[in-house]
Scaffold this motif. Structure first.
Motif, short mmCIF file in Angstrom:
data_model
loop_
_atom_site.label_atom_id
_atom_site.label_comp_id
_atom_site.label_asym_id
_atom_site.label_seq_id
_atom_site.Cartn_x
_atom_site.Cartn_y
_atom_site.Cartn_z
N ASN A 24 30.46 73.24 25.18
CA ASN A 24 31.66 72.84 25.91
C ASN A 24 32.83 72.48 25.00
O ASN A 24 33.95 72.39 25.44
CB ASN A 24 31.36 71.70 26.88
CG ASN A 24 30.95 70.44 26.18
OD1 ASN A 24 30.73 70.42 24.99
ND2 ASN A 24 30.84 69.37 26.94
N ARG A 55 27.14 68.34 34.35
CA ARG A 55 28.58 68.53 34.49
C ARG A 55 29.28 68.44 33.13
O ARG A 55 30.18 69.21 32.84
CB ARG A 55 29.18 67.51 35.44
CG ARG A 55 28.92 67.82 36.90
CD ARG A 55 29.63 66.82 37.78
NE ARG A 55 29.62 67.24 39.16
CZ ARG A 55 30.48 68.10 39.69
NH1 ARG A 55 31.43 68.62 38.97
NH2 ARG A 55 30.39 68.43 40.95
N TYR A 58 28.42 71.63 30.83
CA TYR A 58 29.05 72.90 31.20
C TYR A 58 30.52 72.76 31.56
O TYR A 58 31.08 73.58 32.29
CB TYR A 58 28.26 73.56 32.33
CG TYR A 58 26.90 74.00 31.85
CD1 TYR A 58 26.76 75.06 30.98
CD2 TYR A 58 25.77 73.30 32.23
CE1 TYR A 58 25.51 75.45 30.52
CE2 TYR A 58 24.52 73.68 31.78
CZ TYR A 58 24.40 74.75 30.92
OH TYR A 58 23.17 75.12 30.45
N LYS A 60 32.25 70.88 33.53
CA LYS A 60 32.59 70.72 34.94
C LYS A 60 33.00 69.28 35.27
O LYS A 60 33.44 68.99 36.36
CB LYS A 60 31.40 71.10 35.84
CG LYS A 60 30.90 72.50 35.63
CD LYS A 60 31.90 73.51 36.07
CE LYS A 60 31.37 74.92 35.89
NZ LYS A 60 32.37 75.92 36.19
#
Length: 158
Positions: A24, A55, A58, A60
């Motif tokens: 990420n 979350r 990735y 999010k």
């Protein structure tokens, strides 16, 4: 074709093999991403912790821009993303701050960081606290001296 009825055998391998894992912070090396990656998810149950970690992993996870309303005390005190209950209410009721269920809390809320933030903001409070500590220590010493005196008095009576 794989969508044909009765066709269960595949004639070719999977197209995308996923040879490396997603990172990420590979292209996004901002301060916000670093904060999100270092955030400790406390006061939540195991399942909610896994969801929040997914979350973050990735990209999010989106942090809150302003506090949300707590569903228990109805004050705007929820400062963590995806949480529905504020820290004090979750501690008092011993529930997960994200789902609100009475599950086993993996990492309980840590109140020490909040205190350290307040200390950093108010340099005068450090002086007051150290004075209070000194008074408490002196009170403790006096208390122990009183106990010693009373023991000596008991010994003298015998």
């Amino acid at each position: 074709m794989s969508s044909q009825r009765g066709n269960v055998a595949r004639s070719r391998p999977q197209r995308h093999q996923n040879t490396f894992s997603f990172k990420n912070d590979k292209f996004d090396k901002t301060v916000q991403t670093k904060k999100i990656n270092t955030k400790l998810h406390d006061g939540v149950c195991q399942r909610c912790k896994e969801v929040l970690e997914w979350r973050v992993k990735y990209s999010k996870y989106k942090p809150l821009s302003k506090p949300k309303k707590c569903v228990k005390c109805l004050q705007k005190t929820v400062k963590d993303s995806y949480h529905i209950i504020c820290r004090p209410c979750a501690c008092e009721l011993e529930v997960c701050a994200k789902c609100g269920k009475k599950e086993d809390i993996v990492t309980p809320f840590n109140k020490e960081p909040e205190k350290t933030e307040n200390i950093e903001n108010n340099p005068h409070s450090n002086c007051r606290r150290s004075c209070r500590r000194n008074k408490e220590e002196s009170d403790d010493l006096d208390f122990s001296i009183d106990l010693d005196d009373s023991e000596e008095d008991d010994n003298q009576i015998d």
